[in-house]
Scaffold this active site. Structure first.
Site, PDB file in Angstrom:
ATOM      1  N   LYS A  31       0.827  -1.199   0.000  1.00 33.54           N
ATOM      2  CA  LYS A  31       0.000   0.000   0.000  1.00 33.54           C
ATOM      3  C   LYS A  31       0.867   1.257   0.000  1.00 33.54           C
ATOM      4  CE  LYS A  31      -2.479   1.684   3.639  1.00 33.54           C
ATOM      5  NZ  LYS A  31      -2.357   3.145   3.662  1.00 33.54           N
ATOM      6  N   ASP A  58      -3.645   4.404  -1.584  1.00 30.52           N
ATOM      7  CA  ASP A  58      -4.597   4.841  -0.550  1.00 30.52           C
ATOM      8  C   ASP A  58      -4.714   6.360  -0.572  1.00 30.52           C
ATOM      9  OD1 ASP A  58      -6.283   4.806   1.604  1.00 30.52           O
ATOM     10  OD2 ASP A  58      -4.764   4.251   3.078  1.00 30.52           O
ATOM     11  N   LYS A  60      -7.731   8.060  -0.578  1.00 31.31           N
ATOM     12  CA  LYS A  60      -8.959   8.512   0.113  1.00 31.31           C
ATOM     13  C   LYS A  60      -9.532   9.747  -0.566  1.00 31.31           C
ATOM     14  CE  LYS A  60      -7.707   6.542   4.584  1.00 31.31           C
ATOM     15  NZ  LYS A  60      -6.253   6.344   4.479  1.00 31.31           N
ATOM     16  N   ASP A  63     -14.208  14.583  -2.978  1.00 33.56           N
ATOM     17  CA  ASP A  63     -14.435  15.898  -3.580  1.00 33.56           C
ATOM     18  C   ASP A  63     -15.741  15.804  -4.370  1.00 33.56           C
ATOM     19  OD1 ASP A  63     -14.015  18.505  -4.799  1.00 33.56           O
ATOM     20  OD2 ASP A  63     -11.864  18.219  -4.417  1.00 33.56           O
ATOM     21  N   THR A 113     -10.343   4.746  11.213  1.00 35.78           N
ATOM     22  CA  THR A 113     -10.139   3.990  12.458  1.00 35.78           C
ATOM     23  C   THR A 113      -9.598   4.878  13.584  1.00 35.78           C
ATOM     24  OG1 THR A 113      -8.148   3.220  11.327  1.00 35.78           O
ATOM     25  CG2 THR A 113      -9.905   1.638  11.606  1.00 35.78           C
ATOM     26  N   ARG A 193       2.615   0.226  10.869  1.00 36.54           N
ATOM     27  CA  ARG A 193       3.705   0.316  11.844  1.00 36.54           C
ATOM     28  C   ARG A 193       4.147  -1.011  12.447  1.00 36.54           C
ATOM     29  NH1 ARG A 193       0.730   5.518  14.270  1.00 36.54           N
ATOM     30  NH2 ARG A 193      -0.949   4.330  13.298  1.00 36.54           N
TER      31      ARG A 193
HETATM   32  O1  C5P Z   1       0.530   1.877  11.114  1.00 34.98           O
HETATM   33  P1  C5P Z   1      -0.863   1.342  10.966  1.00 34.98           P
HETATM   34  O2  C5P Z   1      -0.945  -0.165  10.945  1.00 34.98           O
HETATM   35  O3  C5P Z   1      -1.834   1.991  11.919  1.00 34.98           O
HETATM   36  O4  C5P Z   1      -1.252   1.820   9.500  1.00 34.98           O
HETATM   37  C1  C5P Z   1      -2.533   1.701   8.995  1.00 34.98           C
HETATM   38  C2  C5P Z   1      -2.524   2.187   7.582  1.00 34.98           C
HETATM   39  O5  C5P Z   1      -3.853   2.101   7.111  1.00 34.98           O
HETATM   40  C3  C5P Z   1      -2.088   3.632   7.395  1.00 34.98           C
HETATM   41  O6  C5P Z   1      -1.420   3.698   6.145  1.00 34.98           O
HETATM   42  C4  C5P Z   1      -3.386   4.401   7.336  1.00 34.98           C
HETATM   43  O7  C5P Z   1      -3.303   5.538   6.518  1.00 34.98           O
HETATM   44  C5  C5P Z   1      -4.322   3.374   6.704  1.00 34.98           C
HETATM   45  N1  C5P Z   1      -5.747   3.504   6.999  1.00 34.98           N
HETATM   46  C6  C5P Z   1      -6.273   3.584   8.279  1.00 34.98           C
HETATM   47  N2  C5P Z   1      -7.615   3.744   8.482  1.00 34.98           N
HETATM   48  C7  C5P Z   1      -8.442   3.777   7.446  1.00 34.98           C
HETATM   49  C8  C5P Z   1      -7.928   3.655   6.143  1.00 34.98           C
HETATM   50  C9  C5P Z   1      -6.561   3.517   5.949  1.00 34.98           C
HETATM   51  O8  C5P Z   1      -5.515   3.502   9.242  1.00 34.98           O
HETATM   52  N3  C5P Z   1      -9.750   3.885   7.661  1.00 34.98           N
END
Ligand code: C5P
Length: 213
Positions: A31, A58, A60, A63, A113, A193
């Site tokens: 991603k 990603d 998102k 608009d 989230t 992460r």
């Molecule tokens: O580091 P972590 O596991 O929290 O990363 C989650 C990834 O998913 C990040 O790239 C974040 O931008 C993405 N994401 C998210 N919540 C969403 C959609 C995408 O955390 N609803």
């Protein structure tokens, strides 16, 4: 297929490609997020393509429909397999994105989230998105079971906020383990992460794969 989607959340294409090379063979998709894409555009995507895995962009998008359709036409030139839009952009916006991206999986983000949704909000946005032609939705781990029930087996249910036991939540508010998310009906797990910051990202991905197999 390996359902682990590794978020290459790094500031430059060289570091992103380095992380991808450590994870290739251990995850199913890569991603590319906003930070990398806004700074580097196509140059962020090209070096990741050589690993031969599907690419999830990603962005998102959110608009007016005409603007999203134009942006989606640009996405169509990049050769990626998945792209995100915000479900709250509404039916016409999602239709416009899908018109420009007939061969790409358009995923609608229900509620981030990092936020707490109002009651019923996630289900309403997911239903609207699929009815508008989205190929799937992005939702928190706790939303997977009710969404799978509402949407049936076909739509993709993509789940970020994944935290293997013992890893830090960071800014995520609504997290869940890989096993819980898959059991509840998730199609893909987005993991950032916990892989990026692991001393051995490949071993961390293998541990998740074992947990869900
Ligand atoms: O580091 P972590 O596991 O929290 O990363 C989650 C990834 O998913 C990040 O790239 C974040 O931008 C993405 N994401 C998210 N919540 C969403 C959609 C995408 O955390 N609803």
């Amino acid at each position: 297929m390996n359902p682990i989607c590794a978020a290459l959340d790094l500031p430059d294409p060289v570091s992103a490609a380095q992380l991808a090379s450590r994870l290739a063979g251990h995850v199913g998709l890569f991603k590319i997020g906003l930070e990398l894409f806004v700074a580097h555009g196509r140059a962020a995507v090209e070096p990741i393509r050589k690993f031969g895995l599907p690419i999830f962009l990603d962005l998102k998008l959110h608009d007016i429909p005409a603007t999203v359709e134009g942006a989606a036409r640009g996405v169509a030139q990049l050769g990626v397999q998945y792209v995100t839009v915000h479900a709250s952009g509404g039916t016409e916006m999602i239709r416009a994105a899908k018109r420009a991206l007939p061969g790409v999986n358009v995923l609608a983000v229900t509620v981030l989230t990092s936020l707490e949704p109002a009651d019923g909000e996630v289900l309403r946005l997911a239903r609207l998105s699929i009815d508008a032609g989205a190929d799937g939705v992005v939702c928190a781990p706790g939303d997977v079971a009710p969404l799978r029930k509402e949407l049936g087996p076909k739509p993709l249910v993509v789940v970020p906020g994944i935290r293997p036991a013992g890893s830090a939540a960071g800014d995520q508010r609504r997290t869940g383990t890989p096993r819980e998310a898959i059991r509840a009906g998730a199609s893909l797990l987005v993991v950032g992460r916990p892989l990026r910051d692991a001393p051995d990202p490949a071993a961390a991905a293998d541990a998740i794969a074992r947990e869900i197999s």
